[in-house]
Design an enzyme around this catalytic site. Structure first.
Site, PDB file in Angstrom:
ATOM      1  N   GLU A   1      -6.871  -7.975  -1.087  1.00 16.39           N
ATOM      2  CA  GLU A   1      -7.394  -7.862   0.273  1.00 16.39           C
ATOM      3  C   GLU A   1      -8.880  -7.542   0.178  1.00 16.39           C
ATOM      4  O   GLU A   1      -9.274  -6.379   0.106  1.00 16.39           O
ATOM      5  CB  GLU A   1      -6.671  -6.768   1.070  1.00 16.39           C
ATOM      6  CG  GLU A   1      -5.277  -7.111   1.514  1.00 16.39           C
ATOM      7  CD  GLU A   1      -4.696  -6.066   2.458  1.00 16.39           C
ATOM      8  OE1 GLU A   1      -5.481  -5.232   2.989  1.00 16.39           O
ATOM      9  OE2 GLU A   1      -3.475  -6.071   2.677  1.00 16.39           O
TER      10      GLU A   1
ATOM     11  N   GLU B   1       0.822  -1.221   0.000  1.00 11.42           N
ATOM     12  CA  GLU B   1       0.000   0.000   0.000  1.00 11.42           C
ATOM     13  C   GLU B   1       0.857   1.273   0.000  1.00 11.42           C
ATOM     14  O   GLU B   1       0.539   2.248   0.677  1.00 11.42           O
ATOM     15  CB  GLU B   1      -0.965  -0.022   1.189  1.00 11.42           C
ATOM     16  CG  GLU B   1      -1.961  -1.171   1.106  1.00 11.42           C
ATOM     17  CD  GLU B   1      -2.947  -1.215   2.262  1.00 11.42           C
ATOM     18  OE1 GLU B   1      -2.564  -0.797   3.373  1.00 11.42           O
ATOM     19  OE2 GLU B   1      -4.083  -1.667   2.065  1.00 11.42           O
TER      20      GLU B   1
END
Length: 609
Positions: A240, A160
């Site tokens: 995710e 991320e």
């Protein structure tokens, strides 16, 4: 990634020049090195993977840098940190591994200072630390890559990164090259970022396969459209997909409805995309390893990482598990294996806790504390070389202070108990923005401030999160100096074994240690159970030397602490429970072991629906 094509075990190509191809099957997150280093005890790893395999074929494995390198240049891959054990176990169970070695992982884990936060721009010192870490890690990992006969098919580069301000393409390209030097064409490198242009703009790395993450209720088409804006070809992957969510202390337990989860999951699979459920099995942040967030305020996370996931904290299937399995069965063949069942839990009854010793006694400083450091001004945990636990700051009260006087600690990380001559006078709290306390003092009294690290922030702009007294301390605007500082990391409490307990009638000044003992019945198995500290205020629990984590029933929502059966001793051995209670005890000084968890989630159920 145009140069990388891997043939997966299903004879299906993960070809990043194409535009389709699901990587054999739906990929579910068997708790990351989670099985060895994050949320699941070493001895429960196989059970968690066995339950996971019933719904998918891949195990996601985070590697937590800070645990494997507790101090610079000192590496540990043994015992609970044996990642090779996890890879071998996964392969034995027919699972393939998606490896996520960071350097940054989030995972709602303590961002301890030894692993330097990664959102800094290009830094020679930082890159040298990363290079040393990757060399230690990846030389172990290389034989486990798919191209070398191992189970690892995908390796993540950073995590991320697009969520952070640095946006340093030179740095991320350097990271790619570091990983590539170990992985080559033996596995596929990938990134994960939020499903939006602003995240992917900085998170996407040239030559690395990009995936996105998003949860239930998201517009699936829009999310994957953002991915396509930055990667025109290759499989669509949500790395995710959140079937639950994390919870913090002093808030309602967070849940995500099963119908919402299955609806979005169905939409993802209908696009022929691959998906990884995070978390499929959350587990527990044992010890002091739960992290924190910062939204409108500092928000420490629970000890439990149950996550309202398809498998409970103890690995039991929930109604959500079976509902997800039904959706998967519409698109993929399901294994012809027996479905997992809820395991029996132990209800071991009431245990009386006997007083042992107050934390502030000099003998405890010698037995459990770090060597006292004396400085003019207070030092942080990091400056003292301490990662977790507590630090006691002590100084003398000046003689010319008013009545009453105002204690002011402008910046604190994170919660502090304030004492005068060992008597508790109040609490300072980062979460509640309480930084002042009115005191009635006398000259030459000892002012003591016991600071608790409640968890470092693991995501967002405040990720550089130091602990302790972070500003100078004043009393009626007079700056206090000459501080004695003693750390209590509580990495071991074996010293307490030599201490006799006191009578129940004896009262200790808090904070204090309490100890209880119990035996299982002769025919009892060492079953998983839950410690219920109802009536106690706030503290830390240990069983047979294992740190179960923080309890705080006064704040909630979590009340019980999960106790794996592997932590217990069978009959006729004695089990020992120790509590460090910080703020308040029940009159009966008892705890109990129960067969059902209490996480504050009223809809908790392990029944098939």
């Amino acid at each position: 990634m145009n140069q990388h094509t891997i043939i997966l075990p299903s004879a299906c190509k993960l070809d990043c020049t194409g535009s389709s191809a699901r990587a054999k099957s739906i990929q579910f997150g068997c708790p990351p090195t989670a099985n060895t280093t994050l949320h699941v005890p070493y001895r429960l790893s196989r059970l968690s993977c066995t339950h996971t395999i019933l719904d998918g074929i891949s195990a996601e494995a985070y590697v937590e840098w800070s645990q494997h390198e507790p101090s610079p240049g000192v590496y540990n891959f043994t015992g609970e940190l044996d990642i090779i054990h996890f890879f071998q176990l996964a392969q034995e169970e027919g699972l393939h591994v998606i490896l996520r070695p960071g350097p940054y992982i989030c995972a709602e884990r303590e961002m301890v200072s030894s692993a330097v936060p990664r959102h800094c721009k290009h830094s020679v010192n930082y890159q040298a630390r990363v290079q040393s870490w990757l060399n230690s890690l990846m030389t172990l990992v290389q034989p486990q890559l798919y191209g070398n006969g191992g189970p690892i098919i995908l390796v993540q580069v950073e995590n991320e990164y697009g969520s952070y301000f640095a946006c340093d393409y030179d740095h991320t390209s350097w990271l790619r090259d570091q990983f590539s030097s170990y992985v080559g064409t033996d596995a596929v490198l990938f990134t994960t970022d939020g499903a939006g242009d602003s995240y992917l703009q900085c998170g996407k790395i040239d030559g690395v396969f990009a995936t996105v993450d998003f949860g239930s209720g998201t517009n699936v088409s829009a999310a994957f459209h953002a991915m396509r804006n930055h990667q025109a070809h290759g499989p669509l992957v949500n790395n995710e997909f959140y079937p639950g969510w994390l919870s913090h202390w002093d808030e309602a337990y967070q849940t995500v409805g099963t119908n919402q989860v299955t609806k979005t999951l169905d939409e993802i699979l209908a696009t022929n995309a691959s998906v990884n459920l995070y978390m499929f099995f959350g587990g527990t942040n044992f010890g002091f390893l739960s992290g924190a967030n910062y939204g409108s305020k500092y928000e420490p996370q629970l000890t439990s990482y149950d996550y309202d996931a398809p498998l409970t904290e103890a690995g039991d299937p929930t109604g959500k598990y079976f509902a997800i399995r039904e959706v998967v069965g519409r698109y993929l063949p399901l294994p012809d294996l027996a479905l997992p069942e809820t395991t029996a839990k132990g209800e071991y009854g009431v245990v009386s806790m006997f007083p042992v010793v107050s934390l502030l006694e000099d003998e405890v400083k010698s037995g459990l504390g770090t060597p006292t450091v004396i400085e003019k001004y207070p030092l942080t945990f990091e400056a003292l070389g301490q990662s977790y636990g507590f630090v006691l700051y002590e100084t003398m009260v000046p003689s010319d202070i008013g009545d009453p006087s105002l204690l002011d600690v402008k910046t604190i990380g994170d919660r502090a108990l304030v004492f005068l001559d060992k008597v508790l006078k109040g609490v300072l709290s980062r979460s509640r923005s309480i930084t002042t306390l009115s005191l009635i003092t006398k000259g030459n009294q000892t002012l003591q401030i016991l600071v608790e690290n409640q968890g470092r922030i693991n995501y967002g702009s405040k990720i550089n999160d130091t602990k302790g007294l972070l500003s100078n301390v004043t009393l009626d605007d007079s700056e206090l100096t000459q501080w004695n500082m003693t750390g209590f990391p509580l990495s071991s409490i074996s010293w307490l074994q030599e201490k006799n307990t006191k009578n129940l009638s004896e009262t200790l000044l808090l904070p204090a240690f309490y100890r209880g003992e119990f035996q299982l019945l002769e025919n009892n198995l060492t079953l998983d159970t839950y410690l219920d500290p109802t009536g106690w205020d706030k503290g830390v629990a240990f069983i047979n030397g294992y740190n179960l984590g923080r309890y705080w029933p006064r704040a909630g929502p979590q009340v019980t602490l999960y106790v794996p059966g592997s932590f217990l001793r069978p009959y006729p051995e004695t089990n020992t429970i120790v509590l460090l209670e910080l703020e308040g005890t029940p009159n009966n000084l008892q705890v109990k072991f129960v067969s059902e968890p209490n996480l504050g989630n009223t809809n908790y159920s392990t029944k098939k629906v």
